[in-house]
Design an enzyme around this catalytic site. Sequence first.
Site, PDB file in Angstrom:
ATOM      1  CB  SER A   1      44.294  47.886  35.919  1.00  0.00           C
ATOM      2  OG  SER A   1      44.877  47.080  34.721  1.00  0.00           O
TER       3      SER A   1
ATOM      4  N   GLY B   1      42.028  53.582  32.570  1.00  0.00           N
ATOM      5  CA  GLY B   1      41.499  54.726  31.873  1.00  0.00           C
ATOM      6  C   GLY B   1      40.665  54.440  31.157  1.00  0.00           C
TER       7      GLY B   1
ATOM      8  CB  CYS C   1      42.252  44.074  30.761  1.00  0.00           C
ATOM      9  SG  CYS C   1      41.292  45.156  31.956  1.00  0.00           S
ATOM     10  CG  PHE C   2      43.230  49.863  27.843  1.00  0.00           C
ATOM     11  CD1 PHE C   2      42.042  50.274  28.705  1.00  0.00           C
ATOM     12  CD2 PHE C   2      44.150  50.284  27.242  1.00  0.00           C
ATOM     13  CE1 PHE C   2      41.960  51.550  28.283  1.00  0.00           C
ATOM     14  CE2 PHE C   2      44.008  51.580  27.045  1.00  0.00           C
ATOM     15  CZ  PHE C   2      42.665  52.273  27.542  1.00  0.00           C
TER      16      PHE C   2
ATOM     17  CD  GLN D   1      38.012  48.303  28.247  1.00  0.00           C
ATOM     18  OE1 GLN D   1      38.868  49.054  28.301  1.00  0.00           O
ATOM     19  NE2 GLN D   1      37.385  47.559  29.345  1.00  0.00           N
TER      20      GLN D   1
ATOM     21  CG  ASN E   1      41.389  46.265  38.005  1.00  0.00           C
ATOM     22  OD1 ASN E   1      40.650  47.109  38.175  1.00  0.00           O
ATOM     23  ND2 ASN E   1      42.724  46.625  38.217  1.00  0.00           N
TER      24      ASN E   1
ATOM     25  N   GLY F   1      36.506  48.838  34.361  1.00  0.00           N
ATOM     26  CA  GLY F   1      35.093  49.500  34.583  1.00  0.00           C
ATOM     27  C   GLY F   1      34.604  50.045  33.488  1.00  0.00           C
TER      28      GLY F   1
ATOM     29  CG  HIS G   1      43.775  40.797  34.547  1.00  0.00           C
ATOM     30  ND1 HIS G   1      44.734  41.708  35.212  1.00  0.00           N
ATOM     31  CD2 HIS G   1      42.868  41.716  33.825  1.00  0.00           C
ATOM     32  CE1 HIS G   1      44.227  42.994  35.133  1.00  0.00           C
ATOM     33  NE2 HIS G   1      43.301  42.966  34.171  1.00  0.00           N
TER      34      HIS G   1
ATOM     35  CD  GLU H   1      47.695  38.801  34.402  1.00  0.00           C
ATOM     36  OE1 GLU H   1      47.178  39.496  35.383  1.00  0.00           O
ATOM     37  OE2 GLU H   1      46.934  38.630  33.117  1.00  0.00           O
TER      38      GLU H   1
END
Length: 421
Positions: free
Chosen positions: A62, A251, A277-278, A281, A319, A321, A370, A372
């Site tokens: 990430s 990204g 996380c991603f 989104q 983590n 943005g 996260h 994990e």
Amino acid sequence: MPIVESNTVTDNNTASSTPAALVLEDGRIFRGSSYGAQGTALGEAVFATGMTGYQETITDPSYARQLVVQTAPHIGNTGVNSEDAESRRIWVAGYIVRDAARRPSNWRSERSLDDELVEQGIVGIQGVDTRAITRHLREHKTMRAGIFSGAAAEATEKELLNAVLASAPMEGARLAEEVSIDEAYVVEPKDHGWEGDARFSIVAIDLGIKAMTPVRFAERGVRVHVLPATATIEDVKAVNPDGFFMSNGPGDPATADNQVKLLRTVLDEKLPYFGICFGNQILGRALGFGTYKLKYGHRGINQPVMDRRTGKVEITSQNHGFAVDAPLDGPTTAPEERYGRVEVSHISLNDDVVEGLACLDIPAFSVQYHPEAAAGPHDAAYLFDRFIELMDDTRDGRTANLSEKPADDQNTTDSKTEDKK
């Protein structure tokens, strides 16, 4: 645009004397000495607040195309080893520390962090005031930056700044395909302490997956088929999974049109979904919500999040943005109405950013952090058990109500998480 020279930190912990400079896109320069490989590193400057776990940080995919500022002042004292890496290589574009350890001192250390950075060609800088850099980024925002060392640092300040301004911003960056695997692989429960047959089989899309994520599933009896970011619905169906998972990754989520399309097909077929996380989104986008870039993001292992179902607070590893733009007051009907009702299940207690989504009419949920990771607490480990419960309910023809308060959701025994992670 003025160039402002910051105060530097006297470097007493290393023999390195090769000049280096960190140049931010707003013109501020921090000067120190080289750490790791020498040359030029361009990317987005961000800060990570973890007091421990620097090896896990730099090997987290990430962080691709980012220059990571460690807020902890002393870095490298425990060295690096072959067990703690979160992926197959270091992914940070550059590394920024205050006091680099002269030598590692830990029974698990196999080599120094400096040597590892050199071997993998990661350009870094040490002996700079990371507190001042962090305050600057926090007050202004994350921004493009460059680390220049050795011969590269001999250019004029204007030339260095122009190089930074010519680099690509994180907005619009499509990076998941760059960090993902090329070939699929399988993580078997029997290889991680599970006795007996696998309980479930899932597909995990690698958008920048960390090594411990499929392990956490395998420890619970789940066979994990890890597929690349370019996987299609045909690839997913070939596995005939009980569930579908999308991982963390780098990204801009606005670029993940292919993954959003894939997830919508999965949701249409009512296959249980869990994303982190991603993957959170992407679920937001699949439901029809937008995403936006945070001023300086959430990066560290001490981020407080509230589970709105239970009212409990989790100390989480994060983590990211970017964030999902969804209404905090819910439930609400998803903009893509065929998916029914959705609610924000978790929120950040620092800034009310959306930290989780729960679909109420289809079997799908996600979190922005996260689970994990276990740099200390194991507060979020229950989410893997929640996904297993969701697959179990779907298999039995029941519809799980993800907004219903569980009996004791967060006291689920996680016998395999009491380890170094």
